[in-house]
Every structure is written in structure tokens, then in C-alpha cells.
Design an enzyme around this catalytic site. Structure first.
Site, mmCIF file in Angstrom:
data_model
loop_
_atom_site.group_PDB
_atom_site.id
_atom_site.type_symbol
_atom_site.label_atom_id
_atom_site.label_comp_id
_atom_site.label_asym_id
_atom_site.label_seq_id
_atom_site.Cartn_x
_atom_site.Cartn_y
_atom_site.Cartn_z
ATOM 1 C CB SER A 1 0.693 -4.177 -4.921
ATOM 2 O OG SER A 1 0.447 -3.079 -4.072
ATOM 3 C CE1 TYR B 1 1.361 -1.023 -9.126
ATOM 4 C CE2 TYR B 1 0.299 -0.999 -6.984
ATOM 5 C CZ TYR B 1 1.370 -1.359 -7.788
ATOM 6 O OH TYR B 1 2.434 -2.048 -7.245
#
Ligand SMILES: NC(=O)c1ccc[n+]([C@@H]2O[C@H](COP(=O)([O-])OP(=O)(O)OC[C@H]3O[C@@H](n4cnc5c(N)ncnc54)[C@H](OP(=O)(O)O)[C@@H]3O)[C@@H](O)[C@H]2O)c1
Length: 240
Positions: A137, A150
Site C-alpha cells: 500500500s 496498517y
């Protein structure tokens, strides 16, 4: 027959990649927690007979052992896609509002599971001169408020991916930032928001296939930078 294991294959990017690989004649081992949705996805594949499903949580060592046993039985693994992931508790929140237990869960799914699967499957992957595709990501390298748990897990995943690549020169190991996609995870990160401007996960699949087939050096890649492969018409300007 080339064989791929895809985690988180019952929805979103994992499902889109699995469907395309099935069309191309790959044998697939697919996993996700929800058995019913996973079975339906497998039944909908162009070649359902070449698809094995193993429902379970990638954070569970017993589930991972089942997967590894199945790959051993098949005797071949050309591609491992560590795609299953968690945001942690939603709505997303500042690091100070995450408990150590929350953080452990995020790391168990996003870091320990890909690490353990890759390590256990290295012999099969090496024998096939295979590819490890770890879905990362932009949060791995950017520091957005509320995305710290995250993001830290994806940064660790990137590090593991690139180190596996440096240690295993017969493998190609890619950490890939797919960019924003219209998926359940994206909706969970932006509750109540219209996410229809994000690209469909299927638009990212050509970039993943390009990496798998053209085999550039191991490393971190943005799907948008994989030449000509991403449909730039949808959501190209959206970050995170
Ligand atoms: N969507 C985005 O905008 C975006 C942006 C950047 C990066 N990514 C990354 O892209 C990847 C795919 O995300 P997505 O948006 O396609 O997600 P998604 O649509 O929410 O699908 C997630 C898949 O993973 C499975 N899964 C979740 N937790 C699991 C677990 N603990 N064990 C096994 N399977 C699990 C889910 O099925 P079950 O719930 O049944 O287990 C589902 O099949 C992820 O690595 C994500 O971090 C996504």
C-alpha cells in the site's frame, strides 16, 4: 500446469487476479476466512476443476499448515500472492487509540502470515523459480493520520518481501502498491463515502500479470508505474 496460491481470494483484488489466472490456465489454491463466499468464487471460475479452496484465517498457524500440505501434495508452486490483509479496527484511528492487541492482530495478518507462508513455501517456489507477490500500500511509505497500524504492517511487509528477494536469487519477490480500488476494504476505510471514483480491482490485474511475466528485478513497485498495464481511466488521480 503453473500453480498459484492466493490469499484473500474471495473478494476484491485477490478474486480479480484469481479469475484472470484461471482464464490463462493456471491451477489455483485459494483461501479466505468465509467458506461460503470462497466456494462460490471458485465455482464461478472459468476452470472450477483446477481450483482448490481452503477456508480459514491466514493468521492461524494450523490453517497455514493445511495450505502448505496441499501445496506439497500438488508438488508445484509458481506464484504465491500474499493479498489477505486487515486494516485493524475501523473506523481507522490514531496510533494512541490502538491497543497492543489491535496492533498484534494487524501484524499477525499482514506480516506474520505472509512471512510464515513464504518461508514454508520457499522450497516449492525455488524449485519452480517462482514469484512472490506481496500486496502492499502507499501507506507503507506515507504517514497518514489514523493509518499508522496498517501502514507500519505494510512497511514491514515491504521489508520482508525485499529481503526474501535478496536472500533467494532464484525467486522474483515483489511488494506491489495497487493504488486505491473499489473494494470492501476501501469502503471500510472510508465509511459512508462514495468510493465509485476508485478503480475496479480488475484494472490492477494487468500490472500484476506484467510483473509476473516480464520478471523485472525483485523490489517494491507501484502498479501505476508498471508500464502501460493499469487502466488509467478510473481513479488515477486518487491517492492512498
Ligand atoms: N482497496 C484498496 O484501495 C487498497 C489500497 C491499497 C492496498 N490494498 C491492499 O490490497 C489487498 C487486497 O485488498 P482488497 O481491497 O481487495 O480487500 P477486500 O476486497 O476487502 O478483500 C479481502 C480478501 O481477503 C480475505 N481476508 C481478509 N482477512 C483475511 C484473513 N485474516 N485470512 C484470510 N483471508 C482474509 C477476505 O475474505 P474473508 O473476509 O472471508 O476472509 C477477502 O477475500 C490488501 O493487501 C490491501 O491491503 C488495497
Amino acid at each position: 500446469m503453473p500453480t498459484a496460491l492466493i490469499t484473500g481470494a474471495s473478494a476484491g483484488l485477490g478474486r480479480a487476479l484469481a479469475t484472470e489466472l484461471a482464464t490463462l490456465g493456471w491451477r489455483l489454491v485459494l483461501t479466505a476466512r468465509g467458506a461460503e463466499r470462497l466456494e462460490q468464487v471458485a465455482a464461478d471460475m472459468p476452470t472450477p476443476a483446477s481450483v482448490t479452496t481452503i477456508a480459514g484465517d491466514v493468521a492461524d498457524p494450523e490453517h497455514r499448515a493445511l495450505i502448505v500440505r496441499r501445496i506439497d501434495q500438488l508438488g508445484r508452486l509458481d506464484l504465491l500472492v500474499n493479498n489477505a490483509s486487515t486494516l485493524g479496527p475501523t473506523p481507522l484511528r490514531p496510533l494512541a487509540a490502538l491497543s497492543p492487541t489491535d496492533m498484534s492482530t494487524v501484524l499477525a495478518v499482514n506480516v506474520i502470515a505472509p512471512f510464515a507462508l513464504t518461508a514454508a513455501l520457499l522450497p516449492a517456489l525455488t524449485a519452480a523459480r517462482g514469484v512472490v507477490l506481496d500486496i502492499s500500500s502507499d501507506a507503507a511509505v506515507e504517514h497518514y493520520p489514523d493509518w499508522g497500524g496498517y501502514g507500519a504492517s505494510k512497511a514491514a511487509l515491504d521489508h520482508l518481501t525485499l529481503t526474501f528477494g535478496a536472500e533467494n536469487l532464484d525467486l522474483a519477490c515483489y511488494a506491489v502498491d495497487p493504488g486505491d480500488m473499489q473494494t470492501g476494504m476501501q469502503q471500510a476505510a472510508f465509511p459512508g463515502e462514495d468510493i465509485s471514483d476508485r478503480r475496479l480491482p480488475s484494472a490492477v490485474v494487468p500490472a500484476l500479470l506484467e510483473l509476473i511475466t516480464s520478471r523485472p528485478p525483485s523490489g517494491r513497485y507501484r502498479a501505476d508505474d508498471v508500464t502501460g498495464a493499469v487502466d488509467r481511466g478510473i481513479g488515477a488521480a486518487v491517492t492512498a
